[in-house]
Design an enzyme around this catalytic site. Sequence first.
Site, PDB file in Angstrom:
ATOM      1  N   PHE A 125      21.171  15.493  43.307  1.00 54.85           N
ATOM      2  CA  PHE A 125      22.256  15.028  42.585  1.00 54.85           C
ATOM      3  C   PHE A 125      21.669  13.964  41.604  1.00 54.85           C
ATOM      4  O   PHE A 125      22.423  13.540  40.940  1.00 54.85           O
ATOM      5  CB  PHE A 125      23.075  13.934  43.405  1.00 54.85           C
ATOM      6  CG  PHE A 125      22.344  12.952  44.166  1.00 54.85           C
ATOM      7  CD1 PHE A 125      22.242  11.632  43.567  1.00 54.85           C
ATOM      8  CD2 PHE A 125      22.079  13.097  45.617  1.00 54.85           C
ATOM      9  CE1 PHE A 125      21.484  10.724  44.473  1.00 54.85           C
ATOM     10  CE2 PHE A 125      21.317  11.959  46.067  1.00 54.85           C
ATOM     11  CZ  PHE A 125      21.129  10.687  45.562  1.00 54.85           C
ATOM     12  N   ARG A 162      26.316  -6.113  49.097  1.00 53.76           N
ATOM     13  CA  ARG A 162      26.443  -4.877  49.661  1.00 53.76           C
ATOM     14  C   ARG A 162      27.705  -4.814  50.556  1.00 53.76           C
ATOM     15  O   ARG A 162      28.379  -3.690  50.553  1.00 53.76           O
ATOM     16  CB  ARG A 162      25.189  -4.391  50.615  1.00 53.76           C
ATOM     17  CG  ARG A 162      23.838  -4.339  49.660  1.00 53.76           C
ATOM     18  CD  ARG A 162      23.733  -3.030  48.955  1.00 53.76           C
ATOM     19  NE  ARG A 162      23.412  -2.064  49.615  1.00 53.76           N
ATOM     20  CZ  ARG A 162      23.194  -0.864  49.234  1.00 53.76           C
ATOM     21  NH1 ARG A 162      23.105  -0.722  47.930  1.00 53.76           N
ATOM     22  NH2 ARG A 162      23.070   0.398  50.023  1.00 53.76           N
ATOM     23  N   THR A 167      28.407   3.416  50.165  1.00 52.96           N
ATOM     24  CA  THR A 167      28.158   4.382  48.875  1.00 52.96           C
ATOM     25  C   THR A 167      29.366   5.200  48.620  1.00 52.96           C
ATOM     26  O   THR A 167      29.620   5.613  47.552  1.00 52.96           O
ATOM     27  CB  THR A 167      26.652   4.952  49.004  1.00 52.96           C
ATOM     28  OG1 THR A 167      25.675   3.866  49.301  1.00 52.96           O
ATOM     29  CG2 THR A 167      26.321   5.543  47.735  1.00 52.96           C
ATOM     30  N   ARG A 206      34.295  -0.502  46.491  1.00 51.73           N
ATOM     31  CA  ARG A 206      34.387   1.061  46.386  1.00 51.73           C
ATOM     32  C   ARG A 206      35.730   1.202  47.299  1.00 51.73           C
ATOM     33  O   ARG A 206      36.591   2.279  47.087  1.00 51.73           O
ATOM     34  CB  ARG A 206      33.222   1.567  47.029  1.00 51.73           C
ATOM     35  CG  ARG A 206      32.061   1.405  45.905  1.00 51.73           C
ATOM     36  CD  ARG A 206      30.900   1.797  46.592  1.00 51.73           C
ATOM     37  NE  ARG A 206      29.648   1.776  45.699  1.00 51.73           N
ATOM     38  CZ  ARG A 206      28.353   1.651  46.162  1.00 51.73           C
ATOM     39  NH1 ARG A 206      28.220   1.158  47.329  1.00 51.73           N
ATOM     40  NH2 ARG A 206      27.616   1.515  45.128  1.00 51.73           N
ATOM     41  N   ASN A 217      31.374   5.749  41.793  1.00 50.43           N
ATOM     42  CA  ASN A 217      31.545   4.611  42.717  1.00 50.43           C
ATOM     43  C   ASN A 217      31.597   3.292  42.210  1.00 50.43           C
ATOM     44  O   ASN A 217      31.356   2.303  42.911  1.00 50.43           O
ATOM     45  CB  ASN A 217      30.762   4.942  43.960  1.00 50.43           C
ATOM     46  CG  ASN A 217      29.261   4.936  43.549  1.00 50.43           C
ATOM     47  OD1 ASN A 217      28.668   4.855  42.583  1.00 50.43           O
ATOM     48  ND2 ASN A 217      28.538   4.986  44.715  1.00 50.43           N
ATOM     49  N   HIS A 222      27.009  -0.642  41.526  1.00 53.84           N
ATOM     50  CA  HIS A 222      25.769  -0.552  42.142  1.00 53.84           C
ATOM     51  C   HIS A 222      25.252  -2.239  42.686  1.00 53.84           C
ATOM     52  O   HIS A 222      25.913  -3.125  41.714  1.00 53.84           O
ATOM     53  CB  HIS A 222      24.606  -0.402  41.067  1.00 53.84           C
ATOM     54  CG  HIS A 222      23.225  -0.703  41.416  1.00 53.84           C
ATOM     55  ND1 HIS A 222      22.173   0.150  42.477  1.00 53.84           N
ATOM     56  CD2 HIS A 222      22.362  -1.614  41.379  1.00 53.84           C
ATOM     57  CE1 HIS A 222      21.266  -0.462  42.743  1.00 53.84           C
ATOM     58  NE2 HIS A 222      21.332  -1.599  42.061  1.00 53.84           N
TER      59      HIS A 222
END
Length: 150
Positions: free
Chosen positions: A59, A87, A93, A104, A114, A117
């Site tokens: 990807f 996080r 993710t 997200r 998404n 980061h």
Amino acid sequence: MSTERTFIAIKPDGVQRGLIGPILTRFEQRGFKLVALKLTWANEGLLRQHYEDLQEKPFFPSLLSYMLSGPVLATVWEGKDVVKQGRVILGATNPLASAPGTIRGDFAIDMGRNVIHGSDSVETANREIGLWFKNEELVDYKSALNAWIY
Ligand code: RTP
């Protein structure tokens, strides 16, 4: 008082969708201190360094073109356990696995779009902060809130 720092970047889709305000609000309201912020259009060299460990993934080409598709809001936040907490605030993710209430989980439905980061360890955070910011762009100031948070 903790001086742990993390690198958080609002990806091109997050910028284009007008999500900068709501996302920054979540970090501010949690009690984290903003130490750097810039709107920047990343170049391929920077992104190849940033995603060094993903270069062989199938990807990777689509990740690269996604991240090159528009400006990114690069930020650095400081505070207790901010890497792990960051996080958690982001969510998983894959938006299919990210809980409602996370960024997200509230704003994304596709892994390839998404929105955001966040560094995955203190070591990675320090490396990413060094890649995206010059030392003089990290603003050293005392947060008046600290006395009420710690
Ligand atoms: P991030 O670096 O963006 O915070 O994401 P992460 O650590 O949660 O995930 P990572 O494995 O480092 O992947 C970086 C970004 O690549 C895209 N991705 N696509 N299978 C796929 O199609 C795939 N896997 C990852 C996502 O945009 C992910 O955030």
